[in-house]
Design a protein around this motif. Structure first.
Motif, mmCIF file in Angstrom:
data_model
loop_
_atom_site.group_PDB
_atom_site.id
_atom_site.type_symbol
_atom_site.label_atom_id
_atom_site.label_comp_id
_atom_site.label_asym_id
_atom_site.label_seq_id
_atom_site.Cartn_x
_atom_site.Cartn_y
_atom_site.Cartn_z
ATOM 1 N N GLU A 84 -8.655 11.303 8.851
ATOM 2 C CA GLU A 84 -8.374 12.372 7.741
ATOM 3 C C GLU A 84 -6.918 12.552 7.524
ATOM 4 O O GLU A 84 -6.673 11.428 6.219
ATOM 5 C CB GLU A 84 -8.969 14.085 6.866
ATOM 6 N N ASN A 85 -6.407 12.730 8.044
ATOM 7 C CA ASN A 85 -4.460 12.205 7.831
ATOM 8 C C ASN A 85 -3.708 11.069 8.138
ATOM 9 O O ASN A 85 -3.448 10.588 7.259
ATOM 10 C CB ASN A 85 -3.647 13.553 8.072
ATOM 11 N N PHE A 86 -4.368 10.548 8.596
ATOM 12 C CA PHE A 86 -4.397 9.394 9.483
ATOM 13 C C PHE A 86 -5.233 8.518 8.187
ATOM 14 O O PHE A 86 -4.279 7.197 7.407
ATOM 15 C CB PHE A 86 -5.025 9.272 10.527
ATOM 16 N N GLY A 87 -6.163 8.287 7.738
ATOM 17 C CA GLY A 87 -6.603 8.036 6.645
ATOM 18 C C GLY A 87 -5.524 8.211 5.377
ATOM 19 O O GLY A 87 -5.728 6.489 4.935
ATOM 20 N N ARG A 88 -4.932 9.322 5.243
ATOM 21 C CA ARG A 88 -4.808 8.686 3.966
ATOM 22 C C ARG A 88 -2.776 8.139 3.559
ATOM 23 O O ARG A 88 -2.689 7.232 3.112
ATOM 24 C CB ARG A 88 -3.934 10.528 3.882
ATOM 25 N N ILE A 89 -2.485 7.881 5.518
ATOM 26 C CA ILE A 89 -1.796 7.461 5.520
ATOM 27 C C ILE A 89 -1.793 6.183 6.057
ATOM 28 O O ILE A 89 -0.821 5.043 5.465
ATOM 29 C CB ILE A 89 -0.648 7.480 6.854
ATOM 30 N N MET A 90 -2.722 5.447 6.616
ATOM 31 C CA MET A 90 -3.436 4.326 6.510
ATOM 32 C C MET A 90 -3.031 4.033 5.102
ATOM 33 O O MET A 90 -2.910 2.157 4.523
ATOM 34 C CB MET A 90 -4.199 4.342 6.990
ATOM 35 N N HIS A 91 -3.993 4.561 4.181
ATOM 36 C CA HIS A 91 -3.939 4.359 2.950
ATOM 37 C C HIS A 91 -2.633 4.305 2.018
ATOM 38 O O HIS A 91 -1.805 3.061 0.952
ATOM 39 C CB HIS A 91 -4.665 5.233 1.640
ATOM 40 N N LYS A 92 -1.742 4.835 1.980
ATOM 41 C CA LYS A 92 -0.536 5.259 1.428
ATOM 42 C C LYS A 92 0.731 3.754 2.151
ATOM 43 O O LYS A 92 1.149 3.570 1.381
ATOM 44 C CB LYS A 92 0.489 6.150 1.746
ATOM 45 N N ASP A 93 1.118 3.677 3.324
ATOM 46 C CA ASP A 93 2.228 2.559 4.346
ATOM 47 C C ASP A 93 1.014 1.470 4.687
ATOM 48 O O ASP A 93 1.675 0.496 4.923
ATOM 49 C CB ASP A 93 2.648 3.685 4.941
ATOM 50 N N PHE A 94 -0.195 1.593 5.270
ATOM 51 C CA PHE A 94 -0.672 0.248 6.276
ATOM 52 C C PHE A 94 -1.599 -0.475 5.686
ATOM 53 O O PHE A 94 -2.259 -1.485 6.582
ATOM 54 C CB PHE A 94 -0.725 1.529 7.504
#
Length: 339
Positions: A84-94
């Protein structure tokens, strides 16, 4: 004002020289190359972790040329929260860099209650990946692993599920983790007959845990299967962290689930102390040498590191600068670790 669809949705811009910093190795006989250091999200990315710190680590990893991020359905805590947290960071940054990334996840350990949330059945693997994709906000992962051998489910069912997942387009490649040499050879042949090659094996491997040398590495080399070694630092033992005792803020002091104090015996400390002297002579930290020692074998495609701080990652990455060992160094290291 309407946001231009072509503008990135993040303030993060990756460093232009990122691919000049990290060497890559071909993964077995496939078309995929992996960075010699990959980042695992086993610890420090769940809901109990500092989200800002996790985001900093991931950004720095990509800036270092680390293109491979490794997850699993049960990483957290709680289960699913690292995805879940990776998904948030993926959306925000990657999101702008999705096609430059290798993202993997796994299923095989207990994930939800009842008989269908564990091990290696077709139902569990397919359902788990569907859940993982939703948590990460992805259409597909690059690699999907069966996380551990299942002694109860026929291997034909498990490999058939992996093949089906690739044909569905939910994963580009498949892998296995912790299978022994014999079962790895069987899995390879089954997947080959189905038309979905076995891309990679993820075994636990370190100076202090060398079970893969009893046949598995030979199978991987013979079959042309890549490998990604996890726990290269033996949960922090193969660093200078415990040479003077157990720090109050260490993993073993705070969370004894994965590393217990009785694993850090005086005999182990003596070995690491001796190894650390060799590392110093090589101009490396203990952690760097432990990673380099794994990468000296070309059958190890990449080493999977897990860190709690960006500074640790920066230290680990320097291991790729010197992966050669003299015959004398290898003999000295062997004498220490086999004593």
């Amino acid at each position: 004002m309407r946001i231009n669809d072509h503008q990135p949705l993040t303030s993060y811009v990756a460093k232009e020289d990122r691919y000049e910093q990290m060497p890559f190795r071909r993964c077995g006989k496939s078309g995929i190359k992996l960075p010699m250091i990959s980042l695992g999200l086993w610890h420090n990315f769940g809901h109990d972790a500092d989200f800002k710190n996790a985001r900093t680590i991931l950004r720095q990893a990509f800036d270092f040329g680390i293109t491979h991020f490794d997850l699993a359905n049960n990483y957290g805590p709680p289960y699913g929260s690292a995805e879940e947290n990776f998904g948030r960071i993926m959306h925000k940054d990657f999101r702008p860099y999705r096609d430059e990334l290798i993202i993997s996840t796994k299923a095989g350990w207990d994930m939800w209650p009842g008989p269908y949330g564990n091990l290696g059945s077709r139902k569990y693997l397919i359902a788990s990946l569907d859940q993982s994709l939703k948590r990460m906000g992805l259409d597909y992962v690059d690699i999907f692993y069966h996380h551990r051998p299942d002694p109860e489910t026929p291997m034909e069912e498990t490999m058939g599920a992996l093949d089906h997942i690739v044909r569905q387009g939910k994963a580009l490649y498949v892998g296995i983790s912790q299978y022994n040499a014999e079962d790895t050879a069987k899995a390879y042949e089954m997947l080959k007959s189905l038309g979905t090659p076995l891309l990679i094996h993820q075994p636990r491997y370190s100076m202090l845990d060398r079970w893969v040398e009893n046949g598995l590495l030979d199978v991987l080399g013979d079959k042309g299967v890549g490998s990604i070694a996890f726990s290269p630092l033996e949960q922090g033992i193969l660093t200078n962290r415990y040479l003077s005792g157990i720090p109050a803020d260490s993993r073993v002091a705070k969370d004894g689930r994965y590393l217990k104090q009785d694993q850090i015996s005086q005999k182990v400390i003596d070995k690491v102390t001796a190894l650390n002297e060799i590392a110093k002579k090589r101009g490396q930290t203990m952690a760097q040498m432990a990673i380099s020692w794994l990468l000296k074998d070309p059958r190890i495609t990449t080493v999977l590191v897990g860190v709690s701080r960006a500074e640790q990652l920066a230290d680990n990455v320097k291991a790729v600068q010197n992966t050669s060992f003299s015959a004398g160094e290898l003999a000295e290291i062997k004498a220490i670790i086999e004593a």
